[in-house]
Design an enzyme around this catalytic site. Structure first.
Site, PDB file in Angstrom:
ATOM      1  N   CYS A  42       0.810  -1.214   0.000  1.00  0.00           N
ATOM      2  CA  CYS A  42       0.000   0.000   0.000  1.00  0.00           C
ATOM      3  C   CYS A  42       0.846   1.270   0.000  1.00  0.00           C
ATOM      4  O   CYS A  42       0.345   2.345  -0.343  1.00  0.00           O
ATOM      5  CB  CYS A  42      -0.971  -0.005   1.169  1.00  0.00           C
ATOM      6  SG  CYS A  42      -0.196  -0.186   2.781  1.00  0.00           S
ATOM      7  N   TYR A  43       2.125   1.159   0.350  1.00  0.00           N
ATOM      8  CA  TYR A  43       2.991   2.346   0.329  1.00  0.00           C
ATOM      9  C   TYR A  43       3.213   2.853  -1.098  1.00  0.00           C
ATOM     10  O   TYR A  43       3.695   3.979  -1.296  1.00  0.00           O
ATOM     11  CB  TYR A  43       4.337   2.042   0.996  1.00  0.00           C
ATOM     12  CG  TYR A  43       5.186   1.022   0.278  1.00  0.00           C
ATOM     13  CD1 TYR A  43       6.047   1.400  -0.748  1.00  0.00           C
ATOM     14  CD2 TYR A  43       5.126  -0.327   0.616  1.00  0.00           C
ATOM     15  CE1 TYR A  43       6.824   0.467  -1.428  1.00  0.00           C
ATOM     16  CE2 TYR A  43       5.893  -1.267  -0.045  1.00  0.00           C
ATOM     17  CZ  TYR A  43       6.744  -0.871  -1.055  1.00  0.00           C
ATOM     18  OH  TYR A  43       7.510  -1.808  -1.732  1.00  0.00           O
TER      19      TYR A  43
END
Length: 211
Positions: A161-162
């Site tokens: 998700c980064y």
């Protein structure tokens, strides 16, 4: 595949499933998904054969009915969304398994699941915006839902998700990744340049149609 036992065993091979006889009638054995408790495989004997009811998408519903005489509109269920497979030996096992598998996929589908699968498609060294992830998940209007889902990421090691930034290329606040500059550090480890908490989308952004 011609027996109830074979069908149930295959249904129970999928993650987070369990068997139940909800009608206090042993003739009706269902396989459900834990949590939602939704059934994706119904088994029962009718007219001398074991029958399976499986959920089906509209684009495949008529294909299966036309392909095999032993696949009919769902018996005692919504005929728009369910098919009945009669285990009379006429359908190849691989096709029966495919229909059961498709039913499982339909019942377990959710916006969050589609969002996580979309995030997994972002390559190393690239980033995507919330809107792009929403588009890959099937609905560009649910960009806000992308943010909510990523804050609840159940598997950070496999769901990167980064690699998701806002429409300006800006990283999220430190609260989202467990520390100040944590997202930027992860992106730099991927080879993405981050300057003042921002990524150059022209250089590192994805093209949705190319994935």
């Amino acid at each position: 595949m011609t027996t109830r036992e074979e069908a149930l065993a295959y249904g129970l091979s999928f993650p987070n499933t369990y068997q139940e006889a909800p009608f206090h009638d042993e003739n009706w054995q269902l396989v459900r998904v834990k949590g939602s408790k939704k059934a994706f495989l119904w088994t029962y004997e009718r007219e001398g054969y074991i029958n399976l009811n499986v959920k089906v998408s509209p684009e495949w519903r008529d294909f299966w009915r036309d392909a095999f005489a032993a696949v009919i509109p769902g018996w005692h269920q919504n005929k728009e969304h369910w098919n009945t497979i009669i285990l009379d030996g006429s359908i190849p096992e691989k096709d029966i398994k495919r229909m059961i598998s498709e039913s499982y996929d339909l019942v377990t589908d959710s916006p969050s699941k589609r969002i996580y699968e979309a995030v997994k498609r972002i390559p190393v060294g690239r980033v995507a915006t919330y809107g792009q992830v929403a588009e890959m998940a099937g609905d560009r209007k649910m960009a806000r839902a992308v943010g909510n889902a990523l804050h609840k990421n159940p598997d950070p090691e496999n769901i990167p998700c980064y690699r998701v930034v806002n429409a300006k290329g800006e990283c999220s606040g430190s609260f989202a990744f467990g520390g100040l500059d944590a997202q930027a550090e992860s992106l730099r480890a991927d080879g993405v340049e981050v300057v003042n908490g921002k990524v150059d989308l022209k250089k590192y952004g994805i093209e949705v149609n190319s994935l």
